[in-house]
Write a protein that holds these residues in place. Sequence first.
Motif, mmCIF file in Angstrom:
data_model
loop_
_atom_site.group_PDB
_atom_site.id
_atom_site.type_symbol
_atom_site.label_atom_id
_atom_site.label_comp_id
_atom_site.label_asym_id
_atom_site.label_seq_id
_atom_site.Cartn_x
_atom_site.Cartn_y
_atom_site.Cartn_z
ATOM 1 N N GLY A 224 0.836 -1.199 0.000
ATOM 2 C CA GLY A 224 0.000 0.000 0.000
ATOM 3 C C GLY A 224 0.864 1.240 0.000
ATOM 4 O O GLY A 224 1.971 1.256 0.546
ATOM 5 N N GLY A 225 0.344 2.299 -0.595
ATOM 6 C CA GLY A 225 1.085 3.560 -0.645
ATOM 7 C C GLY A 225 0.369 4.653 0.109
ATOM 8 O O GLY A 225 -0.608 4.402 0.849
ATOM 9 N N TYR A 226 0.822 5.865 -0.116
ATOM 10 C CA TYR A 226 0.255 7.022 0.564
ATOM 11 C C TYR A 226 -1.223 7.184 0.198
ATOM 12 O O TYR A 226 -2.022 7.694 0.983
ATOM 13 N N GLY A 227 -1.583 6.713 -1.004
ATOM 14 C CA GLY A 227 -2.962 6.805 -1.465
ATOM 15 C C GLY A 227 -3.944 6.023 -0.606
ATOM 16 O O GLY A 227 -5.152 6.273 -0.662
ATOM 17 N N VAL A 228 -3.461 5.099 0.211
ATOM 18 C CA VAL A 228 -4.364 4.325 1.082
ATOM 19 C C VAL A 228 -4.991 5.269 2.124
ATOM 20 O O VAL A 228 -6.096 5.047 2.605
ATOM 21 N N GLY A 229 -4.279 6.318 2.482
ATOM 22 C CA GLY A 229 -4.911 7.416 3.227
ATOM 23 C C GLY A 229 -4.751 7.422 4.731
ATOM 24 O O GLY A 229 -4.695 8.501 5.328
ATOM 25 N N SER A 230 -4.704 6.258 5.376
ATOM 26 C CA SER A 230 -4.581 6.244 6.839
ATOM 27 C C SER A 230 -4.151 4.857 7.308
ATOM 28 O O SER A 230 -4.265 3.874 6.562
ATOM 29 N N LYS A 231 -3.682 4.831 8.557
ATOM 30 C CA LYS A 231 -3.283 3.555 9.158
ATOM 31 C C LYS A 231 -4.503 2.620 9.247
ATOM 32 O O LYS A 231 -4.407 1.421 8.996
ATOM 33 N N GLU A 232 -5.648 3.205 9.585
ATOM 34 C CA GLU A 232 -6.873 2.399 9.734
ATOM 35 C C GLU A 232 -7.239 1.758 8.389
ATOM 36 O O GLU A 232 -7.570 0.581 8.308
ATOM 37 N N ASN A 233 -7.122 2.577 7.324
ATOM 38 C CA ASN A 233 -7.505 2.057 6.003
ATOM 39 C C ASN A 233 -6.518 1.007 5.493
ATOM 40 O O ASN A 233 -6.840 0.239 4.584
ATOM 41 N N PHE A 234 -5.322 0.965 6.101
ATOM 42 C CA PHE A 234 -4.332 -0.042 5.685
ATOM 43 C C PHE A 234 -4.847 -1.456 5.991
ATOM 44 O O PHE A 234 -4.323 -2.437 5.472
ATOM 45 N N GLN A 235 -5.880 -1.532 6.846
ATOM 46 C CA GLN A 235 -6.519 -2.819 7.137
ATOM 47 C C GLN A 235 -6.981 -3.489 5.831
ATOM 48 O O GLN A 235 -6.940 -4.714 5.699
#
Length: 337
Positions: A224-235
């Motif tokens: 995942g990159g910066y585009g994922v947006g947040s630590k939570e969204n990295f889920q």
Amino acid sequence: MNTNKDVWVFIETNNNKIEEVSLELLGKAKELAADLGSRCAALFIGNGNDEKINDIAAHGAEVIYAISHPELAKYRTLPYTTAAVQVIQKYQPEILLFGATPTGRDLAPRIASTLKTGLTADCTDLRIGDYTFHKKTYEKILYQIRPAFGGNIIATIVNPENRPQMATVRDGVMPVPEPDHSRKAEIIREEVTFNDNDFAVEVLRQEFEEKTVDLKSAPIIVAGGYGVGSKENFQLIQELADALGGEVAGSRAAVDAGFVPKERQVGQTGTTVRPKLYIAVGISGAVQHTAGMKDAKKIIAINNDPEAPIFKIAHYGIIGDLNEVVPKLITHFRKHQ
Ligand SMILES: Cc1cc2nc3c(=O)[nH]c(=O)nc-3n(C[C@H](O)[C@H](O)[C@H](O)COP(=O)(O)OP(=O)(O)OC[C@H]3O[C@@H](n4cnc5c(N)ncnc54)[C@H](O)[C@@H]3O)c2cc1C
């Protein structure tokens, strides 16, 4: 055979194990030696550890210069430099390679400055070629290739006059050669002499941290990159990796933003990987990132910007919002697991 055309690799051991980068370098040294018409040799410094010699030979060393001494049981800069320099001066290799590990980065410059020769750090490729300067042609010298100026150019650096030509090489950029345990090497055991100054530093205790993440041997990586947006969204990245039985990784921007830990960073200053499948989600495809994953067998990129550079190296591209695309993929792969 003229030994002073040989290509040597410093074999690094930690916690009684040979560092993988040393084996990777043996594969490359064998190729370089074939181009030079010389031999691939290993410089093996330690105390005992004879059981490693077969492994070193199996990975391609035709000659092993083994220096064994109780004072060399644990790595220390000065005794290792003294030992290496004595043997290098005696046999005069053409090329000497180190892994760009903390030990390699410490030892190689000491040896290079003692021998008054050049050293290129952090190479990502090595080749043999000719070089002409001021109408003089130097034949079959080492091209030491590495990214420079923040990865914006790839520089080829040469050391035409002095020997050995020395380089450190990043781990993971060259494949480990297939071992052949029937191979035997010539073993040359060398005695070395130290002076008192070599023992100015004493190692009181060594601690080894086991690696908890092994991206290099993962067949499937979802990054995942910066585009994922947040630590939570990295889920989402974790769930897609779980559905595929893969490992999670990230770009440096994602690491810097705290979405994913540093040991999962892929790229020039992270790990170099070559999995069967690499899924890049919300990653733009900067050269510093692609340097670490472009050799993946299949690359799938998911990005909402059709102009994102990652699409230039992807085998399959999905243009769309990762928040819509990734959940669909998770549902699909869970169903077809
Ligand atoms: C010396 C040096 C070493 C470096 N080493 C590394 C390294 O080892 N590894 C590394 O990765 N980088 C490294 N970098 C940084 C590198 O230059 C880039 O800045 C970094 O790779 C960018 O990360 P990114 O692609 O995640 O972020 P960005 O460049 O910000 O890209 C984010 C991407 O996400 C997409 N996106 C945004 N929202 C969505 C959405 N909802 N759906 C789909 N797509 C979306 C955007 O279109 C964009 O393409 C290094 C830089 C330097 C100078």
